[in-house]
Design a protein around this motif. Structure first.
Motif, PDB file in Angstrom:
ATOM      1  N   ALA A 101       0.831  -1.218   0.000  1.00 48.05           N
ATOM      2  CA  ALA A 101       0.000   0.000   0.000  1.00 48.05           C
ATOM      3  C   ALA A 101       0.856   1.255   0.000  1.00 48.05           C
ATOM      4  CB  ALA A 101      -0.981  -0.015   1.171  1.00 48.05           C
ATOM      5  N   HIS A 102       1.752   1.346  -0.974  1.00 48.95           N
ATOM      6  CA  HIS A 102       2.525   2.581  -1.113  1.00 48.95           C
ATOM      7  C   HIS A 102       1.605   3.732  -1.513  1.00 48.95           C
ATOM      8  CE1 HIS A 102       6.393   0.118  -2.267  1.00 48.95           C
ATOM      9  NE2 HIS A 102       5.818  -0.313  -1.152  1.00 48.95           N
ATOM     10  N   ILE A 103       0.764   3.485  -2.507  1.00 49.89           N
ATOM     11  CA  ILE A 103      -0.217   4.418  -3.089  1.00 49.89           C
ATOM     12  C   ILE A 103       0.352   5.830  -3.291  1.00 49.89           C
ATOM     13  CG2 ILE A 103      -2.204   3.100  -2.288  1.00 49.89           C
ATOM     14  CD1 ILE A 103      -2.628   5.097  -0.038  1.00 49.89           C
ATOM     15  N   ASN A 104       1.646   5.913  -3.571  1.00 47.36           N
ATOM     16  CA  ASN A 104       2.315   7.206  -3.670  1.00 47.36           C
ATOM     17  C   ASN A 104       3.691   6.979  -4.302  1.00 47.36           C
ATOM     18  OD1 ASN A 104       3.772   9.585  -3.182  1.00 47.36           O
ATOM     19  ND2 ASN A 104       2.832   9.912  -1.181  1.00 47.36           N
ATOM     20  N   PRO A 105       3.974   7.566  -5.462  1.00 48.39           N
ATOM     21  CA  PRO A 105       5.289   7.381  -6.064  1.00 48.39           C
ATOM     22  C   PRO A 105       6.446   7.787  -5.163  1.00 48.39           C
ATOM     23  CG  PRO A 105       3.777   8.325  -7.665  1.00 48.39           C
ATOM     24  CD  PRO A 105       3.068   8.342  -6.343  1.00 48.39           C
ATOM     25  N   ALA A 106       6.252   8.824  -4.352  1.00 49.37           N
ATOM     26  CA  ALA A 106       7.328   9.264  -3.457  1.00 49.37           C
ATOM     27  C   ALA A 106       7.646   8.206  -2.408  1.00 49.37           C
ATOM     28  CB  ALA A 106       6.934  10.581  -2.773  1.00 49.37           C
ATOM     29  N   VAL A 107       6.635   7.494  -1.946  1.00 52.99           N
ATOM     30  CA  VAL A 107       6.856   6.414  -0.984  1.00 52.99           C
ATOM     31  C   VAL A 107       7.611   5.269  -1.656  1.00 52.99           C
ATOM     32  CG1 VAL A 107       5.719   4.657   0.432  1.00 52.99           C
ATOM     33  CG2 VAL A 107       4.870   7.017   0.430  1.00 52.99           C
ATOM     34  N   THR A 108       7.195   4.901  -2.841  1.00 53.18           N
ATOM     35  CA  THR A 108       7.866   3.810  -3.570  1.00 53.18           C
ATOM     36  C   THR A 108       9.337   4.127  -3.788  1.00 53.18           C
ATOM     37  OG1 THR A 108       5.805   3.193  -4.680  1.00 53.18           O
ATOM     38  CG2 THR A 108       7.848   2.456  -5.695  1.00 53.18           C
ATOM     39  N   VAL A 109       9.640   5.329  -4.270  1.00 49.92           N
ATOM     40  CA  VAL A 109      11.031   5.719  -4.518  1.00 49.92           C
ATOM     41  C   VAL A 109      11.821   5.782  -3.215  1.00 49.92           C
ATOM     42  CG1 VAL A 109      12.523   7.606  -5.326  1.00 49.92           C
ATOM     43  CG2 VAL A 109      10.504   6.935  -6.659  1.00 49.92           C
ATOM     44  N   SER A 110      11.221   6.285  -2.147  1.00 45.77           N
ATOM     45  CA  SER A 110      11.914   6.382  -0.863  1.00 45.77           C
ATOM     46  C   SER A 110      12.276   5.011  -0.315  1.00 45.77           C
ATOM     47  CB  SER A 110      11.035   7.132   0.152  1.00 45.77           C
ATOM     48  OG  SER A 110      10.781   8.453  -0.276  1.00 45.77           O
ATOM     49  N   LEU A 111      11.348   4.068  -0.407  1.00 48.63           N
ATOM     50  CA  LEU A 111      11.625   2.716   0.070  1.00 48.63           C
ATOM     51  C   LEU A 111      12.690   2.037  -0.782  1.00 48.63           C
ATOM     52  CD1 LEU A 111       8.010   1.491   0.935  1.00 48.63           C
ATOM     53  CD2 LEU A 111       9.781   2.282   2.512  1.00 48.63           C
TER      54      LEU A 111
ATOM     55  N   ALA B 218      15.080   3.605  -2.293  1.00 49.12           N
ATOM     56  CA  ALA B 218      16.346   4.282  -2.024  1.00 49.12           C
ATOM     57  C   ALA B 218      17.078   3.701  -0.822  1.00 49.12           C
ATOM     58  CB  ALA B 218      16.099   5.780  -1.806  1.00 49.12           C
ATOM     59  N   VAL B 219      16.320   3.155   0.134  1.00 51.10           N
ATOM     60  CA  VAL B 219      16.958   2.569   1.323  1.00 51.10           C
ATOM     61  C   VAL B 219      16.931   1.041   1.284  1.00 51.10           C
ATOM     62  CG1 VAL B 219      16.620   4.566   2.819  1.00 51.10           C
ATOM     63  CG2 VAL B 219      14.808   2.834   2.642  1.00 51.10           C
ATOM     64  N   GLY B 220      16.712   0.488   0.107  1.00 53.50           N
ATOM     65  CA  GLY B 220      16.796  -0.955  -0.056  1.00 53.50           C
ATOM     66  C   GLY B 220      15.625  -1.743   0.461  1.00 53.50           C
ATOM     67  N   ARG B 221      14.473  -1.080   0.671  1.00 56.99           N
ATOM     68  CA  ARG B 221      13.292  -1.788   1.167  1.00 56.99           C
ATOM     69  C   ARG B 221      12.344  -2.214   0.052  1.00 56.99           C
ATOM     70  NH1 ARG B 221      15.844  -0.116   5.258  1.00 56.99           N
ATOM     71  NH2 ARG B 221      15.126  -0.570   7.374  1.00 56.99           N
ATOM     72  N   PHE B 222      12.687  -1.863  -1.193  1.00 59.03           N
ATOM     73  CA  PHE B 222      11.831  -2.191  -2.333  1.00 59.03           C
ATOM     74  C   PHE B 222      12.725  -2.279  -3.566  1.00 59.03           C
ATOM     75  CE2 PHE B 222       8.804  -1.172  -5.756  1.00 59.03           C
ATOM     76  CZ  PHE B 222       7.799  -2.088  -5.457  1.00 59.03           C
ATOM     77  N   PRO B 223      12.483  -3.251  -4.452  1.00 61.35           N
ATOM     78  CA  PRO B 223      13.360  -3.411  -5.629  1.00 61.35           C
ATOM     79  C   PRO B 223      13.170  -2.289  -6.649  1.00 61.35           C
ATOM     80  CG  PRO B 223      11.544  -4.986  -5.692  1.00 61.35           C
ATOM     81  CD  PRO B 223      11.472  -4.326  -4.353  1.00 61.35           C
ATOM     82  N   TRP B 224      14.269  -1.719  -7.092  1.00 64.51           N
ATOM     83  CA  TRP B 224      14.207  -0.658  -8.099  1.00 64.51           C
ATOM     84  C   TRP B 224      13.557  -1.145  -9.386  1.00 64.51           C
ATOM     85  CZ3 TRP B 224      14.561   4.319  -7.471  1.00 64.51           C
ATOM     86  CH2 TRP B 224      15.319   4.850  -6.419  1.00 64.51           C
ATOM     87  N   ALA B 225      13.716  -2.425  -9.711  1.00 64.41           N
ATOM     88  CA  ALA B 225      13.166  -2.951 -10.957  1.00 64.41           C
ATOM     89  C   ALA B 225      11.647  -2.830 -11.015  1.00 64.41           C
ATOM     90  CB  ALA B 225      13.574  -4.411 -11.131  1.00 64.41           C
ATOM     91  N   GLU B 226      10.997  -2.798  -9.847  1.00 66.91           N
ATOM     92  CA  GLU B 226       9.535  -2.723  -9.815  1.00 66.91           C
ATOM     93  C   GLU B 226       9.026  -1.296  -9.624  1.00 66.91           C
ATOM     94  OE1 GLU B 226       7.968  -5.472  -6.987  1.00 66.91           O
ATOM     95  OE2 GLU B 226       8.757  -7.229  -8.028  1.00 66.91           O
ATOM     96  N   VAL B 227       9.927  -0.349  -9.434  1.00 68.56           N
ATOM     97  CA  VAL B 227       9.510   1.037  -9.197  1.00 68.56           C
ATOM     98  C   VAL B 227       8.697   1.597 -10.366  1.00 68.56           C
ATOM     99  CG1 VAL B 227      10.347   3.411  -8.928  1.00 68.56           C
ATOM    100  CG2 VAL B 227      11.290   1.591  -7.505  1.00 68.56           C
ATOM    101  N   PRO B 228       9.140   1.469 -11.623  1.00 64.95           N
ATOM    102  CA  PRO B 228       8.345   2.038 -12.731  1.00 64.95           C
ATOM    103  C   PRO B 228       6.924   1.471 -12.820  1.00 64.95           C
ATOM    104  CG  PRO B 228      10.558   1.534 -13.482  1.00 64.95           C
ATOM    105  CD  PRO B 228      10.420   0.912 -12.121  1.00 64.95           C
ATOM    106  N   SER B 229       6.776   0.163 -12.614  1.00 65.84           N
ATOM    107  CA  SER B 229       5.445  -0.423 -12.722  1.00 65.84           C
ATOM    108  C   SER B 229       4.554   0.027 -11.562  1.00 65.84           C
ATOM    109  CB  SER B 229       5.522  -1.953 -12.761  1.00 65.84           C
ATOM    110  OG  SER B 229       6.219  -2.464 -11.647  1.00 65.84           O
ATOM    111  N   TYR B 230       5.108   0.161 -10.371  1.00 68.97           N
ATOM    112  CA  TYR B 230       4.334   0.663  -9.229  1.00 68.97           C
ATOM    113  C   TYR B 230       3.882   2.098  -9.487  1.00 68.97           C
ATOM    114  CZ  TYR B 230       4.222  -2.734  -5.381  1.00 68.97           C
ATOM    115  OH  TYR B 230       3.921  -3.802  -4.557  1.00 68.97           O
ATOM    116  N   ILE B 231       4.803   2.939  -9.972  1.00 65.59           N
ATOM    117  CA  ILE B 231       4.447   4.334 -10.226  1.00 65.59           C
ATOM    118  C   ILE B 231       3.393   4.419 -11.325  1.00 65.59           C
ATOM    119  CG2 ILE B 231       5.301   6.533 -11.123  1.00 65.59           C
ATOM    120  CD1 ILE B 231       7.911   6.010  -9.654  1.00 65.59           C
TER     121      ILE B 231
END
Length: 243
Positions: free
Chosen positions: A67-77, A79-92
């Motif tokens: 439940a990120h529901i926010n691109p800034a949350v996805t990118v922040s997580l 950035a600190v290794g709590r979420f894979p960068w590979a999935e960031v574009p699809s989440y956003i």
């Protein structure tokens, strides 16, 4: 999160749609009842609505997508290794899509009046310069991501409180920064109403959009790094693993 990626993306889209439909929709409702004017009491009701919508989305979809529901949350997580960068574009992409559908539902419910009243858009207030807007959005998102790190990421957090407290963090952030920027904290929340307002032929504020991207990204990342550095959840988890 054990769900497959398509199901997680759908959860992100629905969660962001709920946030925009009811959060930005409450802006249109408040302006409708206030004959186009919004006072601080009205902002208070809007902030509560946003907080409750965020809390509901977290409780409904937190175990599915985070439940990120926010691109800034996805990118922040990420950035600190709590979420894979590979999935960031699809989440956003899912979040922006959900925000767009949520804004379209506001238009469908309120009709042309929604467009006339701005479709719940955020814009930089008169007397607030661009730098101030970026700072306001950054500090608001800093509070949000701090709450997320403390209550949804840190394994030391008490169970069951994440949705409520993160929602209240959003409420508090809007109460402070709403008079300056509308208190977006979320590029997807700003993007959806902006696009629908443009399609509907209303007044739009595309020139303000960068502030609603830069501020949340900076504030969110700063909060994630600060929490890791100060609260040190990774160190605590390592100590637990070692006994």
């Amino acid at each position: 999160m054990s769900a497959d990626l398509p199901r997680r993306l759908l959860a992100e889209a629905i969660g962001t749609g709920i946030l925009v439909t009811f959060g930005a929709g409450s802006v249109v409702a408040a302006l409708t009842l206030g004959d186009g004017e919004l006072d601080y009491a009205g902002l208070g009701m809007i902030s509560i609505t946003f907080g409750l919508a965020v809390a509901l989305a977290i409780y409904a979809f937190g175990n599915t997508s985070g439940a990120h529901i926010n691109p800034a949350v996805t990118v922040s997580l990420a950035a600190v290794g709590r979420f894979p960068w590979a999935e960031v574009p699809s989440y956003i992409g899912a979040q922006l899509g959900g925000g767009l559908v949520g804004a379209a539902l506001i238009w469908a419910a309120f009709g042309g009046n929604a467009v006339d009243l701005g479709t719940g858009q955020t814009s930089i207030a008169d007397g607030t310069n661009y730098l101030q807007a970026i700072v306001a959005e950054a500090i608001a998102t800093f509070l949000l991501v701090t709450a997320i790190m403390a209550l949804a990421v840190d394994k030391r957090a008490p169970g069951g409180w994440a949705g409520l407290m993160i929602g209240l963090a959003v409420t508090a952030a809007i109460l402070v920064t709403g008079p300056l920027t509308g208190g977006s904290l979320n590029p997807a929340r700003t993007f959806g109403p902006l696009v629908i307002g443009t399609i509907g032929g209303g007044d739009t504020f595309w020139g303000d959009l960068p502030a609603y991207i830069i501020g949340p990204l900076l504030g969110g990342a700063a909060a994630a790094f600060a929490f890791d550095a100060v609260a040190r959840p990774c160190v605590f988890e390592l100590e637990l693993a070692q006994g």
